[in-house]
Design an enzyme around this catalytic site. Structure first.
Site, PDB file in Angstrom:
ATOM      1  N   ASP A 242      -3.017   1.750   3.905  1.00  0.00           N
ATOM      2  CA  ASP A 242      -1.856   0.916   4.223  1.00  0.00           C
ATOM      3  C   ASP A 242      -2.079  -0.481   3.658  1.00  0.00           C
ATOM      4  O   ASP A 242      -3.151  -1.055   3.813  1.00  0.00           O
ATOM      5  CB  ASP A 242      -1.711   0.848   5.755  1.00  0.00           C
ATOM      6  N   SER A 313       7.505  -9.833   7.518  1.00  0.00           N
ATOM      7  CA  SER A 313       6.060  -9.657   7.454  1.00  0.00           C
ATOM      8  C   SER A 313       5.429 -11.039   7.512  1.00  0.00           C
ATOM      9  O   SER A 313       6.007 -12.008   7.032  1.00  0.00           O
ATOM     10  CB  SER A 313       5.694  -8.963   6.142  1.00  0.00           C
ATOM     11  N   CYS A 314       4.270 -11.128   8.129  1.00  0.00           N
ATOM     12  CA  CYS A 314       3.592 -12.424   8.144  1.00  0.00           C
ATOM     13  C   CYS A 314       2.120 -12.241   7.794  1.00  0.00           C
ATOM     14  O   CYS A 314       1.540 -11.183   8.024  1.00  0.00           O
ATOM     15  CB  CYS A 314       3.766 -13.111   9.487  1.00  0.00           C
ATOM     16  N   SER A 315       1.555 -13.289   7.235  1.00  0.00           N
ATOM     17  CA  SER A 315       0.168 -13.207   6.773  1.00  0.00           C
ATOM     18  C   SER A 315      -0.784 -13.175   7.971  1.00  0.00           C
ATOM     19  O   SER A 315      -0.399 -13.516   9.086  1.00  0.00           O
ATOM     20  CB  SER A 315      -0.159 -14.404   5.887  1.00  0.00           C
ATOM     21  N   GLU A 317      -3.160 -15.122   8.556  1.00  0.00           N
ATOM     22  CA  GLU A 317      -3.345 -16.478   9.066  1.00  0.00           C
ATOM     23  C   GLU A 317      -2.257 -16.790  10.092  1.00  0.00           C
ATOM     24  O   GLU A 317      -2.508 -17.422  11.102  1.00  0.00           O
ATOM     25  CB  GLU A 317      -3.286 -17.495   7.917  1.00  0.00           C
ATOM     26  N   ASN A 325       5.174  -9.172  12.864  1.00  0.00           N
ATOM     27  CA  ASN A 325       6.300  -8.716  12.040  1.00  0.00           C
ATOM     28  C   ASN A 325       7.498  -8.442  12.942  1.00  0.00           C
ATOM     29  O   ASN A 325       7.348  -7.892  14.022  1.00  0.00           O
ATOM     30  CB  ASN A 325       5.950  -7.416  11.313  1.00  0.00           C
ATOM     31  N   GLU A 374       2.291   2.879   2.596  1.00  0.00           N
ATOM     32  CA  GLU A 374       1.421   3.623   3.484  1.00  0.00           C
ATOM     33  C   GLU A 374       1.471   5.124   3.217  1.00  0.00           C
ATOM     34  O   GLU A 374       2.539   5.661   2.958  1.00  0.00           O
ATOM     35  CB  GLU A 374       1.932   3.317   4.893  1.00  0.00           C
TER      36      GLU A 374
END
Ligand code: DCP
Ligand code: CA
Ligand code: CA
Length: 864
Positions: A242, A313-315, A317, A325, A374
């Site tokens: 993934d 989506s988020c990093s 960090e 998300n 994925e």
């Protein structure tokens, strides 16, 4: 007038001279030959623009003349745009940016509308809003608090991207290119179709494969060079792979300066009018509704609805600050004020996805695609052929993926898909983990129940109530107990999964069950003609999708999302669908089709019967099922069927005259012979021939079929259960709110169809209860509970839907009668699954109660 113009022009030249002498160092000649006329309110103001023109060699016209080269406007109504069709209407940022960059930028990047659709109104007020934020004008910036702190990374390419996006968001379905733009920008559409797309892609690769895998040779060499005596795998090794924060990783490929920072992908840029400024928006209603519905997000003030756009989506960090998300941007910004946002890049996702699949396919084609980022891989062959360990394979493969895509992936290994998926979770981000057979027992103990497949929010809370938070807790319950509580299937799955056991095999080839195209954004028709035109277009989309994969289908379904009676006209989410009723109706043809005309003809005929007001439509979908391969329906078969149906039709012609619409290829067969069909009454039909009472007095078998059949969830196209299960919980919930697992429904539909004697045309709609009295509903319900071992999800949601609507119509007495009756039936049933169903229904009813009455019903709700 001429004199006045001349005077103004003269004044301008004098001003230029003055300005020039006072600040000669700052001036330039970049606007030489450019003469602007500012139309309407702009930011920066006309005065500032005039000053900029003065300073940099351009002309400023107080009136539009034939010498005017560009019209500057932030926002023009449609009629004005039409008048200005031949002019270059450019946003003020063209001037501002040119001055900043000390050169004349290409005005085409700044057109208020594009030539493709000249008369397009820019619904958004991007200029006004974003710049107002900069200026900090009190009124707007206060209403727009959350938008004002968005930090956006705007490299030059983003400017263009954003421009495109703001066009996409500003358009509605009546515009010619709406459909293609909708499909290229819609995130949910993207996610829900990618799974099917890659399943199809893997199937195709398998069909075309020559059995050679070039990657295996490379891997073998790598294995011999790095033979650090890794554990070789057990017999069955499944890999789950993934991509890490997929949309973000793709976006960061050309934004290296953002690596290591909290970053999120979202389309929000405050480029639409705040909802409270648009006419017809009833924020309070929708806010309440969503608040009650969504549970996760607490929307604390009305301003935030403007940041109801989600982060896709988020990093990692950003995740450290608690971001997830699917979270609303407003909430995310509160948790992480220096969040950087970047725009979507659907082409980029597709490109990376293909690259990911191709990279893995060089090693093996025992791949089960899950989604765009994925997949599961059966590693038996590749590991055996290359004499490598799972860990070696993972290192090698992940490096290749990183080299080729610029994005990182994580991989998990186990002896089944459950273990592999849990291992990936542990491996993330940018890592790998092999859950060796000897580790499984210990590993499972700490896994929380919600990480098990199929355990959604409802089941999680039921398990919590039972005292089971982790798999170790869950292992204390006997199989019999779990089955009694949750039904045979779910109980058994829980029993197995909490021990790390999973017998679901991978499937490498994909047989499609349905092809569809649905749009639930931007649907705002003002006339029947617009709706018709759009349906035809959508039919074209479905047709081309069918043709692309060489399939045809016999059953055509039209799905409409219709603004709920009590819902406000304008939705809080700009051009969104708001609170809706779902209406679905199908018609089955005697031969499979794929051509636009036939599909369009069928859906238009269904639409006519449904007679929904075009202005109330909020979502439109066409689905084709009962698929067969293109080659199966040969000309011969067509002719044979055609002849056969002609016979039937002649026999039935007296009863079904309107159905005789023959075409060369397809015949719509007659609508008779099915008691189930005839008993269904929609409000439109009720007036014609069938009395509503007939609805209730049916045999038990029929009752179930009807219940199953009449429910009409708004499915997301091609979203099979596996894909759905693979989606992250939050997005699955999002989809499930408006949709239901299509494969589930498909099975039920087919069951019904086989039960029917001559099931030629199915006409379904969900208004079953609309024409029934409370007593009728109650007796139907009693029968339902007593006949069924397990309540079908679709029946549950239909009843919930009915009750929700009763609440919305404030039929409080009826609701109490029905709910009490349901409680008694379920109480007698003494079954965990039925109790769960009851709670699910009541949850929805109580949510709606809160929205409508601000209070919950006081009812007994325990079964002990
Ligand atoms: N996605 C979305 N909305 C959500 C969840 C996901 O639009 N609520 C999209 C964006 C994600 C992509 O799907 O990047 C893949 O989803 P994943 O669940 O795999 O999440 P990520 O890849 O973003 O993160 P992770 O590293 O946790 O896999
Ligand atoms: Ca991912
Ligand atoms: Ca994923």
């Amino acid at each position: 007038m001429a004199a006045k113009k001349a005077k103004l022009q003269e004044q301008f030249s004098e001003d230029v001279a003055k300005e020039g002498s006072s600040q000669s160092n700052a001036s330039s000649n970049i606007f030489h030959g450019v003469a602007i006329f500012v139309n309407g309110y702009t930011v920066p103001s006309a005065d500032s623009l005039k000053r900029m023109m003065m300073m940099h060699g351009g002309m400023y016209h107080h009136y539009q003349s034939d010498k005017t080269t560009h019209i500057i406007a932030s926002n023009l109504p449609n009629c004005k745009l039409k008048q200005l069709r031949t002019m270059k209407v450019v946003k003020p940022n063209w001037i501002v940016d040119s001055v900043q960059e000390h050169r004349l930028l290409d005005y085409r990047q700044y057109l208020l509308y594009t030539s493709r659709a000249q008369a397009r109104l820019n619904f958004g007020q991007s200029e006004v809003e974003s710049v107002t934020v900069v200026q900090g004008t009190k009124t707007v910036s206060e209403n727009n608090k959350s938008a004002s702190i968005i930090q956006t990374d705007m490299s030059t390419s983003d400017v263009a991207e954003e421009k495109q996006l703001s066009h996409a968001t500003a358009r509605n379905a009546t515009e010619p290119n709406f459909l293609s733009e909708f499909y290229s920008h819609s995130r949910l559409h993207h996610i829900s179709t990618m799974g099917a797309l890659f399943k199809q892609y893997v199937t195709q690769l398998r069909e075309e494969s020559d059995g050679r895998f070039p990657g295996q040779k490379r891997l073998r060499e790598f294995g011999t060079m790095n033979n650090n005596s890794q554990n070789l795998s057990s017999d069955r090794t499944i890999m789950h792979i993934d991509m890490d924060c997929f949309f973000v990783s793709v976006g960061l490929r050309d934004r290296p300066h953002l690596k290591g920072l909290p970053v999120a992908v979202t389309h929000a840029k405050g480029n639409i009018a705040p909802s409270h400024q648009r006419k017809g928006v009833d924020l309070a209603f929708e806010m309440n509704y969503y608040k009650q519905k969504s549970e996760i997000e607490t929307v604390s003030n009305v301003d935030e609805i403007d940041s109801l756009s989600e982060i896709a989506s988020c990093s990692y960090e950003a995740r450290k600050c608690g971001l997830k998300n699917g979270m609303f941007l407003g909430t995310a910004l509160k948790l992480c004020p220096n969040l950087k946002t970047i725009p979507y890049d659907f082409e980029g996702y597709k490109e990376v996805s293909y690259c990911l699949y191709n990279t893995v396919a060089a090693f093996t084609l025992d791949i089960e695609a899950v989604s765009c980022d994925e997949m599961f891989v059966d590693c038996k062959d590749v590991l055996r052929n290359t004499c490598t360990s799972p860990v070696q394979f993972a290192s090698f493969l992940r490096q290749e993926i990183k080299d080729k895509t610029g994005c990182s992936a994580s991989a998990g290994f186990g002896s089944n898909r459950l273990q592999a998926r849990l291992a990936t979770k542990k491996a993330k981000p940018d890592g790998q983990f092999y859950l060796e057979p000897s580790m499984v027992t210990n590993f499972m103990l700490d896994i929380v129940v919600e990480d098990l497949p199929g355990v959604g929010r409802n089941l999680t809370s039921l398990l919590h109530v039972m005292g089971a938070r982790t798999c170790s807790d869950l292992q204390r319950f006997s199989q019999a107990h779990l089955q009694q509580e949750f039904g045979v299937k779910t109980g058994n799955a829980l029993y197995m999964h909490c021990r790390g056991k999973d017998d679901r095999v991978l499937s490498f080839s994909h047989q499609r069950k349905s092809v569809s195209a649905e749009v639930n954004y931007g649907i705002r028709f003002t006339s029947q003609e617009e709706a018709t035109a759009f349906l035809k277009q959508l039919a074209g989309e479905v047709s081309s999708r069918l043709k692309k994969i060489k399939l045809k289908g016999r059953c055509i379904t039209l799905k409409l999302m219709v603004r709920a009676k009590e819902a406000p006209i304008e939705t809080a989410k700009f051009l969104g669908h708001g609170v809706c009723d779902h209406v679905t109706r199908s018609s089955t043809l005697t031969t499979a089709v794929a051509d636009q005309d036939t599909i369009a003809r069928e859906v238009l005929s269904i639409a006519k019967q449904l007679s929904v007001k075009p202005s109330d439509m909020r979502g439109v979908g066409i689905q084709v099922t009962r698929l067969e391969s293109d080659s199966m329906s040969s000309k011969f078969l067509d002719r044979f069927l055609l002849r056969a149906t002609r016979g039937t039709q002649q026999a039935n012609s007296s009863r079904a005259p309107k159905e005789e619409r023959n075409t060369q290829q397809t015949v719509r067969a007659s609508n008779v012979g099915s008691p189930v069909v005839q008993n269904r009454v929609s409000p439109q039909q009720a007036s014609s021939n069938i009395a509503p009472q007939q609805e209730v007095c049916t045999s038990k078998g029929e009752l179930t079929s009807r219940l199953q059949f009449e429910i009409s969830p708004y499915e997301v196209c091609d979203l099979d259960e596996e894909v759905l299960a693979a989606l992250p919980e939050d997005i699955r919930q999002e989809i499930l709110q408006t949709c239901q697992s299509s494969s589930n429904l498909q099975v039920q539909k087919d069951e019904v169809v086989t039960n029917m004697k001559s099931p030629v045309i199915e006409q379904v709609d969900m208004s079953l209860y609309n024409s029934m009295t409370v007593n009728q509903v109650r007796s139907l319900m009693k029968e339902w509970v007593s006949c069924e071992d397990t309540p079908q999800p679709c029946d549950v949601s239909m009843l919930a839907d009915y009750l929700e609507r009763q609440v919305a119509s404030r039929n409080i007495d009826d609701i109490i009668l029905v709910v009490r009756c349901l409680y008694r039936c379920v109480y007698k049933k003494k079954s965990g699954v039925w109790q769960e169903a009851y709670h699910n229904i009541m949850k929805k009813v109580q949510d709606m109660m809160l929205v409508v009455y601000g209070a919950k019903l006081k009812l007994q709700d325990t079964f002990t």
